[in-house]
Design a protein around this motif. Structure first.
Motif, PDB file in Angstrom:
ATOM      1  N   THR A  82       0.864  -1.171   0.000  1.00 63.12           N
ATOM      2  CA  THR A  82       0.000   0.000   0.000  1.00 63.12           C
ATOM      3  C   THR A  82       0.899   1.218   0.000  1.00 63.12           C
ATOM      4  O   THR A  82       1.794   1.323   0.831  1.00 63.12           O
ATOM      5  CB  THR A  82      -0.860   0.037   1.273  1.00 63.12           C
ATOM      6  OG1 THR A  82      -1.572  -1.187   1.384  1.00 63.12           O
ATOM      7  CG2 THR A  82      -1.833   1.187   1.227  1.00 63.12           C
ATOM      8  N   ILE A 107       0.892   5.327   0.288  1.00 59.16           N
ATOM      9  CA  ILE A 107       0.100   6.511   0.578  1.00 59.16           C
ATOM     10  C   ILE A 107       0.859   7.720   0.053  1.00 59.16           C
ATOM     11  O   ILE A 107       2.019   7.934   0.415  1.00 59.16           O
ATOM     12  CB  ILE A 107      -0.119   6.668   2.085  1.00 59.16           C
ATOM     13  CG1 ILE A 107      -0.812   5.434   2.636  1.00 59.16           C
ATOM     14  CG2 ILE A 107      -0.954   7.899   2.366  1.00 59.16           C
ATOM     15  CD1 ILE A 107      -1.051   5.496   4.126  1.00 59.16           C
ATOM     16  N   ARG A 144      -3.730  10.944  -0.129  1.00 62.27           N
ATOM     17  CA  ARG A 144      -4.272  11.508   1.090  1.00 62.27           C
ATOM     18  C   ARG A 144      -4.062  13.005   1.065  1.00 62.27           C
ATOM     19  O   ARG A 144      -2.946  13.469   0.910  1.00 62.27           O
ATOM     20  CB  ARG A 144      -3.530  10.900   2.260  1.00 62.27           C
ATOM     21  CG  ARG A 144      -4.266  11.019   3.546  1.00 62.27           C
ATOM     22  CD  ARG A 144      -3.523  10.317   4.620  1.00 62.27           C
ATOM     23  NE  ARG A 144      -4.287  10.364   5.841  1.00 62.27           N
ATOM     24  CZ  ARG A 144      -3.756  10.222   7.036  1.00 62.27           C
ATOM     25  NH1 ARG A 144      -2.464  10.023   7.137  1.00 62.27           N
ATOM     26  NH2 ARG A 144      -4.507  10.282   8.096  1.00 62.27           N
ATOM     27  N   VAL A 194       2.947  20.105   6.546  1.00 60.66           N
ATOM     28  CA  VAL A 194       2.404  18.949   7.254  1.00 60.66           C
ATOM     29  C   VAL A 194       2.463  17.718   6.366  1.00 60.66           C
ATOM     30  O   VAL A 194       2.713  16.607   6.839  1.00 60.66           O
ATOM     31  CB  VAL A 194       0.962  19.244   7.722  1.00 60.66           C
ATOM     32  CG1 VAL A 194       0.367  18.036   8.407  1.00 60.66           C
ATOM     33  CG2 VAL A 194       0.961  20.420   8.675  1.00 60.66           C
ATOM     34  N   GLN A 231       5.781  16.456   6.638  1.00 56.18           N
ATOM     35  CA  GLN A 231       5.914  15.888   7.971  1.00 56.18           C
ATOM     36  C   GLN A 231       5.355  14.470   8.014  1.00 56.18           C
ATOM     37  O   GLN A 231       5.888  13.598   8.692  1.00 56.18           O
ATOM     38  CB  GLN A 231       5.157  16.766   8.962  1.00 56.18           C
ATOM     39  CG  GLN A 231       5.903  17.035  10.223  1.00 56.18           C
ATOM     40  CD  GLN A 231       5.187  18.034  11.087  1.00 56.18           C
ATOM     41  OE1 GLN A 231       4.247  18.683  10.667  1.00 56.18           O
ATOM     42  NE2 GLN A 231       5.627  18.147  12.307  1.00 56.18           N
ATOM     43  N   GLN A 232       4.260  14.251   7.280  1.00 51.87           N
ATOM     44  CA  GLN A 232       3.661  12.914   7.281  1.00 51.87           C
ATOM     45  C   GLN A 232       4.626  11.891   6.701  1.00 51.87           C
ATOM     46  O   GLN A 232       4.744  10.776   7.202  1.00 51.87           O
ATOM     47  CB  GLN A 232       2.374  12.908   6.455  1.00 51.87           C
ATOM     48  CG  GLN A 232       1.215  13.514   7.187  1.00 51.87           C
ATOM     49  CD  GLN A 232      -0.055  13.452   6.373  1.00 51.87           C
ATOM     50  OE1 GLN A 232      -0.039  13.143   5.183  1.00 51.87           O
ATOM     51  NE2 GLN A 232      -1.159  13.753   7.008  1.00 51.87           N
ATOM     52  N   VAL A 241       7.905  12.220   6.579  1.00 49.98           N
ATOM     53  CA  VAL A 241       9.053  12.108   7.484  1.00 49.98           C
ATOM     54  C   VAL A 241       8.711  11.269   8.703  1.00 49.98           C
ATOM     55  O   VAL A 241       9.555  10.565   9.257  1.00 49.98           O
ATOM     56  CB  VAL A 241       9.533  13.525   7.884  1.00 49.98           C
ATOM     57  CG1 VAL A 241      10.501  13.464   9.031  1.00 49.98           C
ATOM     58  CG2 VAL A 241      10.169  14.221   6.700  1.00 49.98           C
ATOM     59  N   ALA A 242       7.448  11.330   9.135  1.00 44.88           N
ATOM     60  CA  ALA A 242       7.030  10.574  10.314  1.00 44.88           C
ATOM     61  C   ALA A 242       6.552   9.174   9.938  1.00 44.88           C
ATOM     62  O   ALA A 242       5.930   8.493  10.743  1.00 44.88           O
ATOM     63  CB  ALA A 242       5.906  11.319  11.033  1.00 44.88           C
ATOM     64  N   ASP A 243       6.797   8.763   8.711  1.00 44.11           N
ATOM     65  CA  ASP A 243       6.461   7.416   8.244  1.00 44.11           C
ATOM     66  C   ASP A 243       4.961   7.143   8.273  1.00 44.11           C
ATOM     67  O   ASP A 243       4.524   6.026   8.538  1.00 44.11           O
ATOM     68  CB  ASP A 243       7.210   6.360   9.077  1.00 44.11           C
ATOM     69  CG  ASP A 243       7.279   5.024   8.348  1.00 44.11           C
ATOM     70  OD1 ASP A 243       7.728   4.044   8.950  1.00 44.11           O
ATOM     71  OD2 ASP A 243       6.854   4.972   7.177  1.00 44.11           O
ATOM     72  N   GLN A 244       4.162   8.195   8.027  1.00 38.23           N
ATOM     73  CA  GLN A 244       2.734   7.948   7.918  1.00 38.23           C
ATOM     74  C   GLN A 244       2.251   8.068   6.495  1.00 38.23           C
ATOM     75  O   GLN A 244       1.068   7.911   6.208  1.00 38.23           O
ATOM     76  CB  GLN A 244       1.970   8.914   8.821  1.00 38.23           C
ATOM     77  CG  GLN A 244       2.098   8.465  10.263  1.00 38.23           C
ATOM     78  CD  GLN A 244       1.702   9.532  11.227  1.00 38.23           C
ATOM     79  OE1 GLN A 244       1.039  10.493  10.860  1.00 38.23           O
ATOM     80  NE2 GLN A 244       2.111   9.377  12.471  1.00 38.23           N
ATOM     81  N   HIS A 253      14.346   6.480   6.729  1.00 37.77           N
ATOM     82  CA  HIS A 253      13.551   5.506   5.987  1.00 37.77           C
ATOM     83  C   HIS A 253      13.152   6.011   4.611  1.00 37.77           C
ATOM     84  O   HIS A 253      12.381   5.359   3.917  1.00 37.77           O
ATOM     85  CB  HIS A 253      12.294   5.151   6.791  1.00 37.77           C
ATOM     86  CG  HIS A 253      11.437   6.338   7.064  1.00 37.77           C
ATOM     87  ND1 HIS A 253      11.691   7.237   8.064  1.00 37.77           N
ATOM     88  CD2 HIS A 253      10.328   6.801   6.433  1.00 37.77           C
ATOM     89  CE1 HIS A 253      10.782   8.174   8.053  1.00 37.77           C
ATOM     90  NE2 HIS A 253       9.944   7.949   7.071  1.00 37.77           N
ATOM     91  N   ASP A 283       3.448  -3.376   7.959  1.00 35.69           N
ATOM     92  CA  ASP A 283       2.048  -3.618   8.336  1.00 35.69           C
ATOM     93  C   ASP A 283       1.044  -3.115   7.318  1.00 35.69           C
ATOM     94  O   ASP A 283       0.123  -3.834   6.942  1.00 35.69           O
ATOM     95  CB  ASP A 283       1.749  -2.952   9.677  1.00 35.69           C
ATOM     96  CG  ASP A 283       2.112  -3.866  10.829  1.00 35.69           C
ATOM     97  OD1 ASP A 283       2.156  -3.381  11.965  1.00 35.69           O
ATOM     98  OD2 ASP A 283       2.347  -5.059  10.563  1.00 35.69           O
ATOM     99  N   ARG A 284       1.211  -1.872   6.882  1.00 36.94           N
ATOM    100  CA  ARG A 284       0.148  -1.365   6.026  1.00 36.94           C
ATOM    101  C   ARG A 284       0.172  -1.990   4.633  1.00 36.94           C
ATOM    102  O   ARG A 284      -0.786  -1.890   3.887  1.00 36.94           O
ATOM    103  CB  ARG A 284       0.178   0.168   5.921  1.00 36.94           C
ATOM    104  CG  ARG A 284       1.452   0.775   5.406  1.00 36.94           C
ATOM    105  CD  ARG A 284       1.247   2.282   5.257  1.00 36.94           C
ATOM    106  NE  ARG A 284       2.470   2.971   4.909  1.00 36.94           N
ATOM    107  CZ  ARG A 284       3.253   3.571   5.791  1.00 36.94           C
ATOM    108  NH1 ARG A 284       2.917   3.590   7.062  1.00 36.94           N
ATOM    109  NH2 ARG A 284       4.364   4.166   5.399  1.00 36.94           N
TER     110      ARG A 284
END
Lengths: 556, 308, 335
Positions: free
Chosen positions: A36, A38, A237, A244, A247-248, A250-253, A274, A550-551
């Motif tokens: 997946t 994002i 997304r 921001v 940031q997403q 960089v924060a692995d989201q 990462h 996981d994702r």
């Protein structure tokens, strides 16, 4: 009372949360086609119907949903037909100097099961060129006379004239649409049609859902006839604030940020362990457009910018190299004309441009009667100060920074500039109706200079993308010659001449051509970015089975 | 920073401190002033406000650089704080300290103007509603309800979006026009309770006309909520200006206001935090000081007994 | 005045207020110079042919009173119009944002209430001692921060560095695009924490200050001193008398805070990518999407006015002495 119950209550709450967290659904997908990705996107599309929108994000998503007949290869060569990749069309041949015949791949299917036929191609061409649809791509197809079907899998393109990029024009601009689903929709309502929010395509990915203001989800079509996509699920997304969004990632989201834009963001991405940072050729150039008509009455010339000598003097007052170094470091290049780095084959450092020379600019201005008669630091003539407005959209951090830098550059030679920051839709409207002095605009290039240049810098673009109403018959003559040049060298020489002519007229100041820097999660393999459309090759990206996180394992 | 500017800064600090001390001495004779200065925070708040007002007024003397000048866009961009650049430079290589100092003029001015409009209108409406009562009161207070139903940002955004080229002064007045509702309620309440008091009844019995009664008798005694509203109002306008600048509708470049400094510096907040930190602290400092002063004023004019 | 008559009067007033708000917004939009053809959105410039089509389609070339009447008629049929910029019916666009807005507002108010009340009461009980002074200064500081600053700070610390909470968004796009399970409810709560904390902390700071002042005022009232003199345990004094007073004033503050949380929290919603009504209102205003702007104003003011009405009813139930007065006047008694 109040003091004794809180501990018990909080314990219960904490336990409940822990239990719920443990219920996180874990997917069981294993193998080579999981994954997946994002994309931390900033802009949300207004519609996903291909002819109705020129937005970049719409193009990115439509790349996965709708196929073209064929597409340019990594070499970005648009001459002839050897470097093109077959997509919907399996093979093609020329049936005479003005006739091109495509044979569609019989395996191609729409996602509702119907086969893709030549009727779809004919329908698509008619829609793209229909004035009721008002597609921004319409001018690009002006040299195609007609598209007809010979049988269900054979489609025939007829051209008005012979020129080197016939094949490119036939395949690049249109995404083939399902006639059986779109025929019932009235043409003048295409922009607002429901199909644009729930598209049905024939591409490697299928549309799943669009949560307004949140995300768009696509899932891979495992039966895609050109090969199953490596990544199972793609999610765009939407996060309105670029900081921001970065940031997403960089924060692995999130996994992808296709444009980091500022040097600060690039540094943050490089520091993140990462993430892998990819640089690829950019296809956008940004410039300060001079409006040559009066903002209040478009039949009248602009009091300042209709004067060629004044434009040339103002263009000399700006130190583009320093501005670029300050704002972008080494993430962009100073363009030698209305070109991005994508147009590498005509990008020639030898192209003559107006040099940065404030002394000369000052002399020229004074020679034309613009002096500071009243001692207020601003030049004036006949009581009118040499002042104008720069219009920028609030959405672009870079352009706003540039507006301030330009303001200072002009102040140094006695020109008073005010910066107007407005919402981008409003800027588009103002600029489109000619109600501006100058504006900092960005344009993206197609792989071929022909279509874009004509749209933005010739008379054909009046009422279209040629907002400043620049017109030079000599320039147009050379452009026509360049478009029909048969060899690459001849084309290059002619484009050079064309650019020099345009630069001498200073219809604008060409500020920067961004090199794209993208951040993608390290686990993704085979990451290829094609310069004209970064998402074109998403279906070839893969995540090796030993790097699934996981994702990636979601099985929906 | 040059010697001259350091000296000017020092002088400003000293003057502010002396001002507060002088007020304290003078006030020791009066009960109300004593109560005000009993609060340490109120004294500090007053001192900080005085200091900021002084540097705003004396900006050309205190600021070492021209606030709008881009000093060296290649080498001095986002320079960290140093002895030359007290608070560092921003993304366009402008000295942050100079911009904070000149920005004080703009921000405090906006705050004062906005609060002035808001408090004046609020006091007028509240006093009229509270004094006349009956249907005037009902109509005015329903009007206030309407005004309170929509948040200020909404109305201000509409004004800005719909009138292109709205001058900023007009925007500030619009801010004032949308901020008076709370004040009017407070003033109304105060006037309602004061109305019954003896001195008002006496004035009316003596034949004073309504306006005179309101302005000379009622309002001075309603000073507490008015002053408190004014103090808090300035703070609210400052915060609102920061929000509007962040949304892209603020003071136009190149002029500095604390709000647009935060907005300009936000993209580099992680690599050059000083360009947003210091104007943000300045705003917080002013709002805090105003709140502390408002607390002190409230206590001074409307004393409560200390609980046992 | 009987309860029923009072209720009726308040209802009529509420409807009048909503009407007035919508009319005001409508007039404001149409007063502004230079229309009617707004941009369609998405960076597309205006094609004059398309513009003429739109004007025809939406009746933008009629006189203002005519448009107003048509709008009211359409509203009566439940038709809120069509959004130019989003290419969707307005009702759908707003309906999508309402759950998110209510969730964020609810969470922020909850935090505001619990934290603010708790701190305010604690401060009043320990008045003028060290905890009071420290908390007082901290609340003063937080109350003075620009909220978007706090938002960026919280995102940096808790979202990026510590990774305790997600960096923006309303839900996990993979597992929970729709709230379809208990896990997804928890996921939504997890996403709500940072934006609600930003709004709630600043609100709580204000509430704490307000509450402290209110409680101190009540503490000097005769009935409280009597209770203390009678030897009623301190805790009961606090709870029964001061707390109830706190509730009343909180309800009135709720009425004042709510409009902001509906359409004013646009900065927070933009930074945290929370798809609420604030962002929708903001985007629609800047895109000059008139139907969407008017509808947002209508919905927002309806919710606010209804909330105030409910607050008034609650107050009437909580304290019979107040039944005749409105929340505006109650504020007087407790301010």
């Amino acid at each position: 009372m109040l003091r004794r119950s809180p501990p018990r209550l909080t314990v219960i709450i904490v336990l409940a949360v822990a239990v719920l967290a443990g219920c996180e659904p874990r997917g069981g997908c294993t193998g080579a086609n999981c994954g997946t990705l994002i994309n931390a996107a900033v802009a949300e599309p207004s519609t996903l119907l291909p002819p109705s929108s020129e937005e970049i994000v719409t193009n990115d998503i439509d790349e996965q949903l709708f196929l073209k007949l064929a597409d340019v290869g990594m070499s970005e060569n648009t001459l002839g037909d050897e470097d093109f990749q077959a997509l919907l069309a399996q093979k093609w041949e020329w049936d005479g100097p003005l006739t091109l015949v495509f044979h569609l791949d019989p395996r191609a299917r729409w996602q509702d099961g119907q086969p893709v036929t030549a009727a779809d191609v004919e329908f698509t061409f008619n829609a793209y060129t229909d004035s009721a649809v008002a597609s921004p791509f319409r001018p690009k197809l002006r040299r195609v006379a007609s598209v007809t079907q010979r049988d269900s899998l054979t489609t025939v393109f007829r051209f008005r004239e012979r020129y080197p990029e016939m094949f490119y024009d036939a395949v690049y601009h249109m995404r083939i649409l399902p006639a059986h689903l779109l025929r019932p929709v009235p043409r003048d309502q295409w922009r607002t049609a429901l199909f644009g929010r729930q598209p049905v395509g024939d591409g490697p990915y299928r549309f799943v859902r669009w949560q307004p203001a949140q995300s768009i989800e696509l899932v891979a079509d495992s039966t895609f006839f050109l090969g199953r996509p490596g990544i199972r699920r793609l999610i765009w997304r939407f996060t309105p604030n670029l900081q921001v969004a970065v940031q997403q990632v960089v924060a692995d989201q999130a996994d992808i940020r296709e444009q980091l834009v500022t040097p600060d963001n690039v540094k943050r991405a490089r520091d993140a362990k990462h993430l892998a940072v990819y640089t690829y050729v950019g296809n956008v150039y940004t410039f300060l457009s001079f409006n040559q008509r009066s903002p209040t009455d478009s039949t009248q010339p602009h009091p300042i910018f209709a004067d060629r000598e004044l434009r040339r003097a103002l263009a000399r007052a700006v130190d583009r190299a320093s501005l670029l170094k300050s704002a972008l470091g080494d993430l962009a290049k100073v363009p030698q004309g209305p070109m991005s780095t994508l147009l590498g084959r005509i990008w020639d450092p030898e192209i003559r441009q107006l040099s940065y020379d404030t002394a000369l600019a000052a002399r020229l201005l004074s020679a034309h009667g613009w002096r500071d008669h009243d001692g207020d630091g601003v030049r004036d003539k006949d009581g009118q100060p040499l002042a104008f407005h720069i219009l920028v959209p609030t959405s672009s951090v870079l352009r706003r920074q540039y507006a301030r830098l330009l303001q200072e550059q002009f102040r140094a030679i006695g020109v008073h500039v005010e910066v107007d920051e407005l919402e981008s839709a409003v800027v588009s409207q103002r600029v489109g109706t000619g109600k501006y002095d100058t504006a900092i605009l960005s344009r993206s290039n197609d792989p071929s200079p022909g279509s874009g240049i004509a749209q933005s810098w010739t008379q054909a673009g009046f009422g279209g993308s040629n907002f400043g109403r620049y017109y030079n018959p000599e320039f147009e003559r050379i452009v026509d010659l360049a478009n029909s040049a048969t060899t690459r060298d001849r084309a290059r020489a002619l484009w050079r001449a064309a650019m020099e002519t345009l630069n001498a007229d200073a219809p604008g100041i060409f500020l920067y051509a961004l090199d794209n820097v993208a951040a993608v999660h390290k686990r993704v393999e085979n990451v290829q970015f094609r310069a004209d459309s970064w998402a074109a090759l998403l279906r070839t990206w893969r995540i090796p089975t030993d790097r699934l996180i996981d994702r990636d394992r979601v099985e929906r | 920073m040059t010697l001259g500017t350091w000296l000017a800064l020092f002088v400003a600090l000293v003057v502010a401190a002396e001002l507060v001390r002088a007020l304290r001495h003078r006030g020791l004779r009066q009960e109300r002033w004593r109560r005000f200065f009993r609060h340490r925070t109120a004294s500090w708040g007053l001192g900080i406000l005085a200091f900021l007002v002084i540097i705003a007024l004396a900006a050309p003397l205190i600021a070492p650089f021209d606030p709008n000048k881009q000093l060296d866009i290649i080498h001095l961009k986002n320079h960290p704080p140093s002895w030359t650049f007290l608070l560092g430079t921003d993304v366009l290589s402008r000295d942050v300290w100079s911009r904070v100092v000149f920005g004080a003029r703009v921000s405090l001015g906006i705050g004062a103007l906005g609060a002035l409009v808001a408090v004046s209108l609020g006091t007028l409406v509240g006093a009229v509603a509270g004094y006349y009562q009956r249907w005037i009161d009902a109509v005015l207070m329903r009007g206030v309800d309407v005004g309170l139903a929509l948040p200020r940002i909404f109305i201000l955004l509409m004004a800005v979006a719909l009138w292109d080229g709205l001058p900023f002064a007009a925007l500030v007045i619009a801010i004032g026009l949308t901020s008076w509702f709370g004040t009017s309620r407070l003033v109304r309440a105060e006037v309602l309770s004061l109305r019954q008091r003896d001195f008002v009844v006496a004035a009316r019995a003596l034949g004073a006309d309504t306006a005179r009664v309101i302005f000379r008798h009622v309002l001075p005694n309603a000073a507490a909520p008015i002053i408190v509203s004014a103090a808090l109002g300035v703070g609210n306008v400052l915060l609102l200006e920061a929000a509007l600048s962040f949304l892209g509708i603020g003071i136009k470049p190149p002029d500095a206001s604390w709000g647009n400094m935060i907005a300009d510096g936000a993209p580099s907040i992680y690599t050059a935090p000083w360009s947003t930190l210091f104007p943000g602290l300045a705003i917080s400092l002013v709002v805090m000081s105003l709140n502390a002063v408002a607390d002190g004023v409230r206590d001074a004019l409307d004393p409560r007994e200390e609980p046992a | 005045m009987t309860g029923a008559a009072w209720l009726l009067r308040r209802l009529v007033a509420s409807v009048a207020i909503i009407f007035a708000v919508v009319t005001f917004v409508f007039i404001l939009i149409h007063l502004a110079p230079g229309k009617p053809c707004g941009p369609i959105g998405g960076g597309e410039y205006q094609d004059p042919i398309v513009c003429a089509q739109l004007v025809q389609q939406f009746g933008l070339n009629q006189s203002i009173p005519e448009q107003y009447w048509l709008y009211l008629v359409a509203l009566a049929h439940g038709n809120f119009g069509y959004s130019f910029s989003l290419h969707r019916p307005v009702r759908d666009a707003i309906a999508d944002t309402i759950p998110f807005t209510l969730q964020l507002a609810g969470a922020a108010l909850l935090l505001d209430f619990l934290l603010g009340l708790g701190l305010g009461i604690y401060q009043a009980v320990r008045v003028n001692r060290l905890p009071d002074v420290v908390i007082g200064n901290v609340t003063l500081f937080i109350y003075s921060l620009p909220t978007f600053w706090l938002a960026l700070l919280l995102l940096l610390v808790f979202g990026e560095k510590l990774r305790w909470f997600p960096v923006g968004g309303a839900s996990d796009p993979i597992f929970c695009p729709l709230v379809s399970s208990l896990y997804c409810v928890a996921d939504r709560l997890w996403h709500i924490v940072l934006p609600a904390a930003t709004l709630g902390l600043v609100g709580a700071a204000g509430t704490a200050r307000f509450q402290r002042a209110a409680m101190l005022e009540v503490a000097t009232q005769d009935y409280v001193r009597t209770a203390r003199a009678k030897g009623v345990p301190e805790r009961r004094v606090v709870l029964r008398h001061q707390l109830r007073n706190a509730l009343l004033s909180f309800i009135t503050r709720f009425g004042l805070a709510f409009p902001f949380l509906l359409t004013g929290a646009v900065l927070i919603e933009t930074i945290f990518a929370w798809p609420g009504m604030g962002r929708l209102a903001f985007d629609s205003i800047l895109s000059r999407d008139y139907p969407l702007v008017t509808a947002t104003a209508l919905i927002a003011s309806t919710v606010v006015v209804t909330g105030n009405l409910l607050a008034d009813i609650l107050l009437g139930v909580a304290d019979p002495r107040l039944r005749v007065r409105t929340s505006a006047e109650v504020e007087v008694l407790t301010a």
